[in-house]
Design an enzyme around this catalytic site. Structure first.
Site, PDB file in Angstrom:
ATOM      1  N   ASP A 117       0.899  -1.342   0.108  1.00  0.00           N
ATOM      2  CA  ASP A 117       0.021   0.052  -0.008  1.00  0.00           C
ATOM      3  C   ASP A 117       1.060   1.072   0.135  1.00  0.00           C
ATOM      4  O   ASP A 117       1.368   1.547   1.034  1.00  0.00           O
ATOM      5  CB  ASP A 117      -0.970  -0.008   1.228  1.00  0.00           C
ATOM      6  CG  ASP A 117      -1.783   1.282   1.017  1.00  0.00           C
ATOM      7  OD1 ASP A 117      -1.767   2.043   0.412  1.00  0.00           O
ATOM      8  OD2 ASP A 117      -2.862   1.329   2.090  1.00  0.00           O
ATOM      9  N   GLY A 151      -4.134   2.228   8.283  1.00  0.00           N
ATOM     10  CA  GLY A 151      -5.078   1.836   9.406  1.00  0.00           C
ATOM     11  C   GLY A 151      -4.765   0.279   9.535  1.00  0.00           C
ATOM     12  O   GLY A 151      -4.829  -0.106  10.697  1.00  0.00           O
TER      13      GLY A 151
END
Lengths: 149, 133
Positions: free
Chosen positions: B34, B57
């Site tokens: 990511d 997150g």
């Protein structure tokens, strides 16, 4: 604005061969010092047949396969306005190095909501059931994407 | 080694803390794949109003998961875990995960989780887990 008519849509399955190095890397990135992720022998002593993938490993095939961006584009969600709202994982059995896991993303839910402050948002839930090379269920991931409008 | 279900009591609790060091988001980006610039480029983070780089997150979710599996003694006991991503986590934050056993049914233990920053901000909300011992 998310295309809410896509509820029930299924996307092409992604397949991913689980690498030992990626298991080690993810465990290190989250600061998990459990030796079973780094050392096969330590894992065998704990009753595993090899180093298992850490529970949050499922993010690796999702991101490296570029599947999430594909789904987001097809749903016409504005990438700059999307937030990862919620995540849920269910586990059925361990994932090991060399396993080939396959997941089919499904749009489980898509609806517009209005927040307490009156802001409109589209809420889209994507579910992925992962199976291994023997066709056995290994895990399920449920992600809620929130698009601010 | 996994804990013995006989030793678990409703209401018992546990906690652990993790410091988000300066390079943590870069490590996690490489491991997870990511590379969203809000996690690696402070300028972009400021531009979109996040006050710099924010941690992924799912990395915070990883801290929470590790706290549960360390307590249970074996990650293979984890059957379900979830949360809402409530507030951003910044580099330099210290994240504390606290768990409390809310229910024991057969071999299955339900756990309520609180995941807070050093400022007392709840960064993950509505977090729960289930383990099977």
């Amino acid at each position: 604005m998310a295309d809410l008519s896509k509820v029930g849509s299924k996307y092409a399955p992604m397949s991913w061969e689980v690498e030992r190095g990626k298991i080690r890397e993810l465990a290190k990135a989250i600061g998990d010092p459990n030796p079973i992720y780094q050392d096969k022998e330590a894992a065998i002593k704990e009753g595993y047949k090899d180093s298992p993938a850490p529970p949050t490993f499922l993010t690796v095939p999702m991101m490296w396969s570029d599947r999430m961006p594909t789904v987001i584009n097809d749903l016409k969600i504005n990438f700059m306005m999307v937030l990862h709202g919620e995540e849920e994982y269910e586990y059925y059995q361990p994932i090991y190095p060399g396993d080939v896991i396959t997941g089919t993303p499904v749009v489980a839910k898509a609806e517009e909501k209005v927040s307490k402050s009156g802001a409109k948002m589209d809420m889209v839930t994507i579910e992925i059931l992962y199976t291994n090379q023997r066709g056995e269920k290994v895990a399920k991931a449920r992600s809620l994407l929130v698009e601010r409008k | 080694m996994a804990k013995n279900i006989k030793d678990i009591t409703v209401g018992e609790s546990f906690s652990a803390s993790e410091e988000v060091d300066k390079y943590r988001a870069i490590y996690y980006a490489g491991a997870s794949g990511d590379f969203n610039p809000i996690h690696i480029d402070p300028e972009i983070g400021k531009m979109v109003g996040l006050g710099g780089v924010i941690l992924h997150g799912l990395c915070t979710f990883g801290f929470m998961t590790k706290t549960v599996t360390d307590w249970a003694g074996d990650p293979g006991t984890l059957k379900r875990i979830k949360c809402r991503f409530a507030r951003p986590v910044h580099l330099g934050d210290t994240i504390t995960t606290s768990g409390t056993v809310s229910k024991v049914q057969g071999n299955r233990v339900s756990i309520d989780l609180k995941v807070m920053s050093q400022e007392g901000v709840e960064v993950l909300a509505m977090a729960t887990a289930e383990v099977e011992l």
